[in-house]
Design an enzyme around this catalytic site. Sequence first.
Site, PDB file in Angstrom:
ATOM      1  N   ALA A  32     -27.066  28.401   0.551  1.00 38.39           N
ATOM      2  CA  ALA A  32     -26.155  28.247   1.618  1.00 38.39           C
ATOM      3  C   ALA A  32     -26.742  28.131   2.794  1.00 38.39           C
ATOM      4  O   ALA A  32     -26.228  27.046   3.825  1.00 38.39           O
ATOM      5  CB  ALA A  32     -25.296  29.445   1.480  1.00 38.39           C
ATOM      6  N   SER A  43     -32.157  -6.173 -15.432  1.00 32.97           N
ATOM      7  CA  SER A  43     -33.079  -6.237 -16.597  1.00 32.97           C
ATOM      8  C   SER A  43     -33.237  -7.438 -17.163  1.00 32.97           C
ATOM      9  O   SER A  43     -32.933  -8.501 -16.515  1.00 32.97           O
ATOM     10  CB  SER A  43     -32.576  -4.915 -17.371  1.00 32.97           C
ATOM     11  OG  SER A  43     -31.539  -5.125 -17.923  1.00 32.97           O
ATOM     12  N   LEU A  44     -34.198  -7.336 -18.161  1.00 33.60           N
ATOM     13  CA  LEU A  44     -34.554  -8.483 -18.602  1.00 33.60           C
ATOM     14  C   LEU A  44     -34.208  -8.620 -20.227  1.00 33.60           C
ATOM     15  O   LEU A  44     -34.364  -7.734 -20.830  1.00 33.60           O
ATOM     16  CB  LEU A  44     -36.137  -8.862 -18.566  1.00 33.60           C
ATOM     17  CG  LEU A  44     -36.925  -8.737 -17.056  1.00 33.60           C
ATOM     18  CD1 LEU A  44     -38.201  -8.682 -17.415  1.00 33.60           C
ATOM     19  CD2 LEU A  44     -36.483 -10.337 -16.501  1.00 33.60           C
ATOM     20  N   GLU A 102     -46.623 -13.463 -16.877  1.00 34.27           N
ATOM     21  CA  GLU A 102     -47.355 -12.280 -16.493  1.00 34.27           C
ATOM     22  C   GLU A 102     -47.185 -10.937 -17.262  1.00 34.27           C
ATOM     23  O   GLU A 102     -45.980 -11.117 -17.761  1.00 34.27           O
ATOM     24  CB  GLU A 102     -46.855 -12.118 -14.715  1.00 34.27           C
ATOM     25  CG  GLU A 102     -45.467 -11.570 -14.767  1.00 34.27           C
ATOM     26  CD  GLU A 102     -44.960 -11.630 -13.611  1.00 34.27           C
ATOM     27  OE1 GLU A 102     -44.574 -12.873 -13.286  1.00 34.27           O
ATOM     28  OE2 GLU A 102     -44.361 -10.696 -12.943  1.00 34.27           O
ATOM     29  N   LYS A 141     -45.863  -7.429 -18.364  1.00 37.41           N
ATOM     30  CA  LYS A 141     -44.878  -6.560 -17.973  1.00 37.41           C
ATOM     31  C   LYS A 141     -45.299  -5.263 -17.836  1.00 37.41           C
ATOM     32  O   LYS A 141     -45.824  -4.476 -18.824  1.00 37.41           O
ATOM     33  CB  LYS A 141     -43.601  -6.742 -19.381  1.00 37.41           C
ATOM     34  CG  LYS A 141     -42.531  -6.053 -19.015  1.00 37.41           C
ATOM     35  CD  LYS A 141     -41.342  -6.277 -20.067  1.00 37.41           C
ATOM     36  CE  LYS A 141     -40.065  -5.544 -19.683  1.00 37.41           C
ATOM     37  NZ  LYS A 141     -40.135  -4.115 -19.629  1.00 37.41           N
ATOM     38  N   ASP A 181     -45.441  -1.289 -17.521  1.00 37.97           N
ATOM     39  CA  ASP A 181     -44.537  -0.207 -18.120  1.00 37.97           C
ATOM     40  C   ASP A 181     -44.716   1.075 -16.982  1.00 37.97           C
ATOM     41  O   ASP A 181     -45.399   1.944 -17.161  1.00 37.97           O
ATOM     42  CB  ASP A 181     -45.217   0.153 -19.430  1.00 37.97           C
ATOM     43  CG  ASP A 181     -44.194   1.054 -19.982  1.00 37.97           C
ATOM     44  OD1 ASP A 181     -43.233   1.289 -19.630  1.00 37.97           O
ATOM     45  OD2 ASP A 181     -44.645   1.701 -21.149  1.00 37.97           O
ATOM     46  N   ARG A 207     -34.391   1.684  -9.103  1.00 41.42           N
ATOM     47  CA  ARG A 207     -33.290   0.830  -9.659  1.00 41.42           C
ATOM     48  C   ARG A 207     -31.945   1.676 -10.163  1.00 41.42           C
ATOM     49  O   ARG A 207     -30.904   1.001  -9.719  1.00 41.42           O
ATOM     50  CB  ARG A 207     -33.988   0.201 -10.926  1.00 41.42           C
ATOM     51  CG  ARG A 207     -32.977  -0.489 -11.519  1.00 41.42           C
ATOM     52  CD  ARG A 207     -33.439  -1.384 -12.745  1.00 41.42           C
ATOM     53  NE  ARG A 207     -32.711  -1.398 -13.755  1.00 41.42           N
ATOM     54  CZ  ARG A 207     -33.001  -1.919 -15.034  1.00 41.42           C
ATOM     55  NH1 ARG A 207     -33.929  -2.479 -15.314  1.00 41.42           N
ATOM     56  NH2 ARG A 207     -32.025  -1.654 -16.124  1.00 41.42           N
ATOM     57  N   TYR A 242     -43.635  -8.246  -7.874  1.00 43.22           N
ATOM     58  CA  TYR A 242     -43.363  -9.340  -8.783  1.00 43.22           C
ATOM     59  C   TYR A 242     -42.195  -9.967  -8.572  1.00 43.22           C
ATOM     60  O   TYR A 242     -41.699 -10.959  -9.170  1.00 43.22           O
ATOM     61  CB  TYR A 242     -43.523  -8.911 -10.224  1.00 43.22           C
ATOM     62  CG  TYR A 242     -42.714  -7.649 -10.801  1.00 43.22           C
ATOM     63  CD1 TYR A 242     -41.378  -7.833 -10.741  1.00 43.22           C
ATOM     64  CD2 TYR A 242     -43.353  -6.779 -11.153  1.00 43.22           C
ATOM     65  CE1 TYR A 242     -40.519  -6.682 -11.211  1.00 43.22           C
ATOM     66  CE2 TYR A 242     -42.547  -5.645 -11.565  1.00 43.22           C
ATOM     67  CZ  TYR A 242     -41.078  -5.528 -11.550  1.00 43.22           C
ATOM     68  OH  TYR A 242     -40.400  -4.466 -11.842  1.00 43.22           O
ATOM     69  N   LYS A 294     -42.011  -8.816 -25.763  1.00 38.94           N
ATOM     70  CA  LYS A 294     -42.432  -7.583 -25.987  1.00 38.94           C
ATOM     71  C   LYS A 294     -43.436  -7.732 -27.023  1.00 38.94           C
ATOM     72  O   LYS A 294     -43.597  -8.514 -27.890  1.00 38.94           O
ATOM     73  CB  LYS A 294     -41.360  -6.504 -26.452  1.00 38.94           C
ATOM     74  CG  LYS A 294     -40.077  -6.508 -25.561  1.00 38.94           C
ATOM     75  CD  LYS A 294     -40.691  -5.968 -24.138  1.00 38.94           C
ATOM     76  CE  LYS A 294     -40.267  -4.406 -24.025  1.00 38.94           C
ATOM     77  NZ  LYS A 294     -39.060  -3.910 -24.250  1.00 38.94           N
ATOM     78  N   CYS A 331     -16.245  14.556 -42.770  1.00 38.58           N
ATOM     79  CA  CYS A 331     -17.023  14.509 -41.532  1.00 38.58           C
ATOM     80  C   CYS A 331     -17.830  16.144 -41.824  1.00 38.58           C
ATOM     81  O   CYS A 331     -17.153  17.024 -41.751  1.00 38.58           O
ATOM     82  CB  CYS A 331     -16.134  14.538 -40.251  1.00 38.58           C
ATOM     83  SG  CYS A 331     -16.834  14.911 -38.764  1.00 38.58           S
ATOM     84  N   CYS A 346     -15.927  18.259 -38.847  1.00 31.64           N
ATOM     85  CA  CYS A 346     -14.453  18.871 -38.586  1.00 31.64           C
ATOM     86  C   CYS A 346     -14.019  18.882 -40.141  1.00 31.64           C
ATOM     87  O   CYS A 346     -12.753  19.156 -40.287  1.00 31.64           O
ATOM     88  CB  CYS A 346     -13.795  17.984 -37.543  1.00 31.64           C
ATOM     89  SG  CYS A 346     -13.234  16.470 -38.413  1.00 31.64           S
ATOM     90  N   CYS A 357     -15.362   9.300 -39.219  1.00 35.81           N
ATOM     91  CA  CYS A 357     -14.558  10.543 -39.070  1.00 35.81           C
ATOM     92  C   CYS A 357     -13.313  10.080 -38.623  1.00 35.81           C
ATOM     93  O   CYS A 357     -13.007   9.256 -37.734  1.00 35.81           O
ATOM     94  CB  CYS A 357     -15.116  11.444 -38.386  1.00 35.81           C
ATOM     95  SG  CYS A 357     -14.173  12.730 -37.923  1.00 35.81           S
ATOM     96  N   CYS A 382     -11.656  16.009 -33.767  1.00 32.72           N
ATOM     97  CA  CYS A 382     -13.048  16.387 -34.108  1.00 32.72           C
ATOM     98  C   CYS A 382     -13.920  16.785 -32.834  1.00 32.72           C
ATOM     99  O   CYS A 382     -14.010  16.177 -32.164  1.00 32.72           O
ATOM    100  CB  CYS A 382     -13.680  15.241 -34.772  1.00 32.72           C
ATOM    101  SG  CYS A 382     -15.383  15.190 -35.165  1.00 32.72           S
TER     102      CYS A 382
HETATM  103  S1  IVH Z   1     -39.001  -9.567 -13.246  1.00 34.54           S
HETATM  104  C1  IVH Z   1     -34.519 -10.071 -12.451  1.00 34.54           C
HETATM  105  N1  IVH Z   1     -41.439  -8.939 -13.736  1.00 34.54           N
HETATM  106  O1  IVH Z   1     -39.103  -4.849 -16.567  1.00 34.54           O
HETATM  107  C2  IVH Z   1     -35.509  -9.312 -13.023  1.00 34.54           C
HETATM  108  N2  IVH Z   1     -39.947  -7.312 -14.270  1.00 34.54           N
HETATM  109  O2  IVH Z   1     -37.189  -4.715 -18.680  1.00 34.54           O
HETATM  110  C3  IVH Z   1     -36.677  -8.784 -12.382  1.00 34.54           C
HETATM  111  N3  IVH Z   1     -40.990  -5.226 -15.018  1.00 34.54           N
HETATM  112  O3  IVH Z   1     -36.475  -3.888 -14.437  1.00 34.54           O
HETATM  113  C4  IVH Z   1     -37.655  -8.206 -13.103  1.00 34.54           C
HETATM  114  N4  IVH Z   1     -42.753  -5.950 -15.137  1.00 34.54           N
HETATM  115  O4  IVH Z   1     -38.703  -2.871 -14.011  1.00 34.54           O
HETATM  116  C5  IVH Z   1     -40.270  -8.513 -13.801  1.00 34.54           C
HETATM  117  N5  IVH Z   1     -43.728  -8.479 -14.004  1.00 34.54           N
HETATM  118  C6  IVH Z   1     -42.584  -8.279 -14.256  1.00 34.54           C
HETATM  119  C7  IVH Z   1     -42.316  -7.066 -14.728  1.00 34.54           C
HETATM  120  C8  IVH Z   1     -40.737  -6.377 -14.640  1.00 34.54           C
HETATM  121  C9  IVH Z   1     -42.266  -4.880 -15.451  1.00 34.54           C
HETATM  122  C10 IVH Z   1     -39.974  -4.274 -15.569  1.00 34.54           C
HETATM  123  C11 IVH Z   1     -38.770  -4.375 -14.500  1.00 34.54           C
HETATM  124  C12 IVH Z   1     -37.564  -4.628 -15.018  1.00 34.54           C
HETATM  125  C13 IVH Z   1     -37.819  -4.330 -16.492  1.00 34.54           C
HETATM  126  C14 IVH Z   1     -36.863  -4.975 -17.552  1.00 34.54           C
END
Ligand code: IVH
Length: 707
Positions: free
Chosen positions: A43, A91-92, A125, A127, A129, A148, A235, A323, A428, A431, A446, A452
């Site tokens: 508080a 995302s992609l 390029e 990806k 992680d 994000r 990127y 991937k 189920c 329930c 169910c 339930c």
């Molecule tokens: S381009 C409009 N480039 O992958 C999309 N994303 O699965 C812009 N990520 O949210 C993203 N390496 O966090 C892009 N060389 C790369 C990346 C990349 C990792 C991630 C990014 C995105 C996620 C989608």
Amino acid sequence: MAQTDIDALTETEAAAELERLSHVLGQANAAYHTSDMPEISDAEYDRLKQLNAAIEARFPALKRGDSPSDQVGAAVAEGFSKITHAVRMLSLSNAFDSEDVQEFDTSIRKYLGLGAEASLAYTAEPKIDGLSLSLRYEQGKLVQAATRGDGEVGENVTVNARTIADIPQKLTDAPDVLEVRGEVYMSHADFAALNARQAEAGDKTFANPRNAAAGSLRQLDATITQARPLRFFAYAWGELSKPLAETQSEAIRRLETLGFQTNPLTACCDGPAELLSHYAVIERQRATLGYDIDGVVYKVDDLSLQGRLGFRSTTPRWALAHKFPAELAWTTLEAIDIQVGRTGALSPVARLQPVTVGGVVVSNATLHNEDYIAGRDANGAPIRDGKDIRVGDWVQVYRAGDVIPKVADVDLSKRPEGSEDYVFPTACPECGSNAVREEGDAVRRCTGGLICPAQAVEKLKHFVSRKAFDIEGLGAKQVEMFYDDPDLPIREPADIFTLEARDGGNLNRLKNRHGWGDQSARNLFGAIHEKRRIGFGRVLFALGIRHVGEAAANLIARHYGDWDRFEVAIGAATDTDGPDWEELIGIDGVGAVMAQSLVNAFAQPAERASIDRLVAELDIQPAERPRIEGSPVAGKTVVFTGTLEKMTRAEAKARAEALGAKVSGSVSAKTDLLVAGPGAGSKAKKAADLGIETLDEDGWLALIGAG
Ligand code: IVH
């Protein structure tokens, strides 16, 4: 200090007070986070924070660079403050094999109307992680960093981002507004050293570098982030006051010149064959890179083509994540449990002898449904050569990135003697109601509906989830706890909003139980109250109606605009011969199955009553239409027919929708405009009969300012 005292402060006194507050709050934060021994009460902490904010509101110019309002450590009680991204963080879409990559190229060519022979350059390029971060620079200065989040609203981690060496604080020769996006990650070596330090200090260790990076960036105390070895690859970008370049590859070079780290394995490739060979190059280097990557990202190089291709609801059409193959391991299936989901689906879960798959210990995996266990697909055709799966079997577990691990195969030569077929339950397990399989449904469900408890709890978990109501302090765990609370139960969504009133408004019942203190109870009520005002699309998604996902909920919300109109229309759509049903299934992206599920949910008396009780507690905001400033076709229903010559049908449709038009497949009295290319037949005639305005392709392009 009361408001009158603040009003009386001189500038010098205010500056001194802000300095004092920054110090006191900074110390309180450190004590809270590093030693878990708060020095001041929640508080008192909140009071000081509010005082700080009130002084800043009166003297905005005196706000400190290290203001406690930005150091969301402030957020001992509230978490990070939120930032709405100027341009959504998407995302992609994923590819898992070379056919998917070929298909990506083909569909882009089709969308753009390019022949198979035309050259089409891409970048490829790694990806990374890690976790994505958006950095906003204004006049070359880093002013904001946001995670994000849900893609639209992220967390304000500005103070933390400033501690990362790879992130420049100042840029020279940058556009006035530049949002740089990229990935925060941790190298393997730094990860191992951090875990060793954590273990030695008796602190928690991290499962993998990605978790370590996320945990380190999302620290309420930035001094902890500073001590963590985070890195950043740029990127992509968000808002820009001026284009960076004409191609993706030049834009990346420009970011490099501005002082960002960009990935050295980025290459330009001409067509899918070159993309695949660069994929192989990156895959070969994966083990020795020193940081985790989980695939290769392909992007169309020409930025004007990227612009034409645009976006689906959550992914760009111009990019693809290819991937790396999933990781596999073998282990014993110890038991099969049945979980009941929010739509009543009975999902079999494999309990496994724990096994490491790609660095992560897996002890549960999905078995999909009863057919999958029996070794057949939904049409009765054999899968796994028809091998069934039994408790005690030696099974192969498969894990791909974020995908839930699944049991992929079984080794019959290791099957224990005397093992028995697995019999899928027809009641189920939660329930006792009948669990039935309707024709065409792969899943047994169910029939208990709202009675339930498992369904009710899962519905509530979905309701409070991040993309739905996202109530701070009320997550899956708390929902489970409240569901069984004898005193203050939450049995349906509306109960969340009556919690405070039922508690008597004096916190008497909630506090001192289940770890709730005075402040945390107050925070919870505050967080709930904050979500009474909420967007139409979110509410619809949050209801968890089968087949109605986030993208569909938003489409529907945008179509009807406001909730009241939607409720009336959906009630009337029970008549599948009537205009309201036609309108519903006329929404692009809404098929008959989804429409029926939606109509059923609103027509079923108990479910409808529960929705009505919820709606009575809310202030539902009309759905925002897409960016339509000055759009001549906003809100209009447009039909395309005949051959289009300057763009493909898909592109025309996507563009019209981006301008706020509704695109329909058939001409009716509701059609405002018909765009007819050569060869237009009955639709053009019908439009003429109905007196509907008709344009040719050039007329359309001129109308939308693209001629
Ligand atoms: S381009 C409009 N480039 O992958 C999309 N994303 O699965 C812009 N990520 O949210 C993203 N390496 O966090 C892009 N060389 C790369 C990346 C990349 C990792 C991630 C990014 C995105 C996620 C989608």
